[in-house]
Design a protein around this motif. Sequence first.
Motif, PDB file in Angstrom:
ATOM      1  N   PHE A  47       4.892   9.290  -2.510  1.00 49.02           N
ATOM      2  CA  PHE A  47       4.426   7.900  -2.573  1.00 49.02           C
ATOM      3  C   PHE A  47       2.903   7.840  -2.654  1.00 49.02           C
ATOM      4  O   PHE A  47       2.339   7.007  -3.363  1.00 49.02           O
ATOM      5  CB  PHE A  47       4.925   7.104  -1.369  1.00 49.02           C
ATOM      6  N   GLY A  48       2.219   8.725  -1.924  1.00 50.15           N
ATOM      7  CA  GLY A  48       0.768   8.758  -1.976  1.00 50.15           C
ATOM      8  C   GLY A  48       0.248   9.080  -3.363  1.00 50.15           C
ATOM      9  O   GLY A  48      -0.782   8.561  -3.796  1.00 50.15           O
ATOM     10  N   ILE A  78      -4.112  10.288  -0.313  1.00 50.44           N
ATOM     11  CA  ILE A  78      -4.875   9.124  -0.776  1.00 50.44           C
ATOM     12  C   ILE A  78      -6.360   9.309  -0.493  1.00 50.44           C
ATOM     13  O   ILE A  78      -7.222   8.933  -1.292  1.00 50.44           O
ATOM     14  CB  ILE A  78      -4.345   7.837  -0.103  1.00 50.44           C
ATOM     15  N   SER A  79      -6.673   9.900   0.660  1.00 54.59           N
ATOM     16  CA  SER A  79      -8.077  10.060   1.042  1.00 54.59           C
ATOM     17  C   SER A  79      -8.742  11.248   0.346  1.00 54.59           C
ATOM     18  O   SER A  79      -9.966  11.294   0.242  1.00 54.59           O
ATOM     19  CB  SER A  79      -8.187  10.222   2.558  1.00 54.59           C
ATOM     20  N   LEU A 134      -4.106  16.657  -3.926  1.00 51.93           N
ATOM     21  CA  LEU A 134      -2.789  16.129  -4.267  1.00 51.93           C
ATOM     22  C   LEU A 134      -1.852  17.180  -4.862  1.00 51.93           C
ATOM     23  O   LEU A 134      -0.723  17.344  -4.381  1.00 51.93           O
ATOM     24  CB  LEU A 134      -2.940  14.930  -5.203  1.00 51.93           C
ATOM     25  N   PRO A 135      -2.260  17.921  -5.903  1.00 51.27           N
ATOM     26  CA  PRO A 135      -1.343  18.936  -6.442  1.00 51.27           C
ATOM     27  C   PRO A 135      -0.982  19.998  -5.407  1.00 51.27           C
ATOM     28  O   PRO A 135       0.156  20.479  -5.368  1.00 51.27           O
ATOM     29  CB  PRO A 135      -2.133  19.544  -7.603  1.00 51.27           C
ATOM     30  N   TYR A 136      -1.962  20.363  -4.574  1.00 53.13           N
ATOM     31  CA  TYR A 136      -1.690  21.340  -3.517  1.00 53.13           C
ATOM     32  C   TYR A 136      -0.672  20.784  -2.518  1.00 53.13           C
ATOM     33  O   TYR A 136       0.222  21.500  -2.052  1.00 53.13           O
ATOM     34  CB  TYR A 136      -2.976  21.707  -2.770  1.00 53.13           C
ATOM     35  N   ASN A 144       0.843  -1.192   0.000  1.00 52.05           N
ATOM     36  CA  ASN A 144       0.000   0.000   0.000  1.00 52.05           C
ATOM     37  C   ASN A 144       0.881   1.246   0.000  1.00 52.05           C
ATOM     38  O   ASN A 144       1.946   1.240   0.617  1.00 52.05           O
ATOM     39  CB  ASN A 144      -0.887  -0.045   1.254  1.00 52.05           C
ATOM     40  N   PRO A 145       0.476   2.337  -0.688  1.00 56.07           N
ATOM     41  CA  PRO A 145       1.301   3.554  -0.717  1.00 56.07           C
ATOM     42  C   PRO A 145       1.677   4.099   0.660  1.00 56.07           C
ATOM     43  O   PRO A 145       2.750   4.691   0.820  1.00 56.07           O
ATOM     44  CB  PRO A 145       0.419   4.541  -1.478  1.00 56.07           C
ATOM     45  N   ILE A 146       0.806   3.906   1.637  1.00 55.53           N
ATOM     46  CA  ILE A 146       1.147   4.380   2.985  1.00 55.53           C
ATOM     47  C   ILE A 146       2.312   3.579   3.552  1.00 55.53           C
ATOM     48  O   ILE A 146       3.224   4.138   4.184  1.00 55.53           O
ATOM     49  CB  ILE A 146      -0.083   4.292   3.920  1.00 55.53           C
TER      50      ILE A 146
END
Length: 272
Positions: free
Chosen positions: A143-144, A213-214, A219-221, A9-11
Motif C-alpha cells: 500500500f505504501g 513513504i518516508s 521501496l524496492p528493498y 492516506n496509504p498508511i
Amino acid sequence: MLEWLQQFNPIIQALFGTLFTYALTALGAALVFFFKSINRMVLNGMLGFAAGVMIAASFWSLLSPSIDMAEDLGQIPWITASIGFLAGGAFLWIVDKILPHLHDGLKTEHREGIKTNWQRSVLLVLAITLHNIPEGLAVGVAFGAVAYGLPSASIAGAVALAIGIGLQNFPEGAAVSIPLRREGLSRKKAFMYGQASGIVEPIAGVLGAAAVISMRPILPYALAFAAGAMIYVVAEELIPEGKVEATDFSDVATIGVMLGFAVMMILDVALG
C-alpha cells in the motif's frame, strides 16, 4: 471499493488492509467454538495452502514489483532485489532464534528461541505470530508503494495481496486456536489466544507503509525484504509442518501448496 479506498492516506489504507487480514485470522480462530480437534490431513492441507499463497505473493506482489521499481529508480534491479530478499530472510532467521515459540505436535523441550518459563500455550501462539510479521509487513509495503504512482504499484494489486494473505490467515487462525483447545484451554481462551496471533499484522503493516513513504529509495528493498521474510517462513515453518504425520497422506500438503499458489496468482493477475 477501490475508489472508496483511494481517498485515504496509504498508511490508513495499509491499516484497513491489515485489519482485514487480522479479521480473517480471528474468524478462523472462532472455529474453536465448533470443533475441539482438527484432522491432521486437513491441517496439513491448510498449511500447504498458506505456503502456496505466500510463495505466489512473494513473487507476483513483491519481488516482481521490486525489480521494476528498482529499474525505474535507476538502481541495478538484480542487486536491489537480492539484497532485500536475503535481508528479509536473515531478519526472520534472527527473530526465529530469539523469539520463544513452540510448534504444534512437539513437546515443550523442543521449543525454539531464548530459554523461558512461559506457558506452552503462549509458545504455541508465538509460533503463528512469527508467521504474521512478514505478512503484515508485505501488505503495508504494498500500500505504501502506491503513494509514488509507479506503474508497477497499484491499489488493486495491494488489495489483491491483502485478500490473498487474508485467505490463508483463516486456516492459520484455526491452526492455533483448535490445538490450544486440545491442550485443555477453554474455548473462549483458545479463541482469544488465536485471534491475538494476528494482531502483529496491523502493527507491521502500518510501520511498513510509513517506512517506504518516508524513504522512497528503500521501496524496492522493502518489497524484496518482505518477500524474503515470507519465503523464509514457508521453507522453515509451513512446508515442514505440513509434512508432519503425513505417512498416509503425504501429497495433501503438496496439493495445498499448488492450490494456494494458483489462488494467489489468479488474484494478483486478475485484480492487480
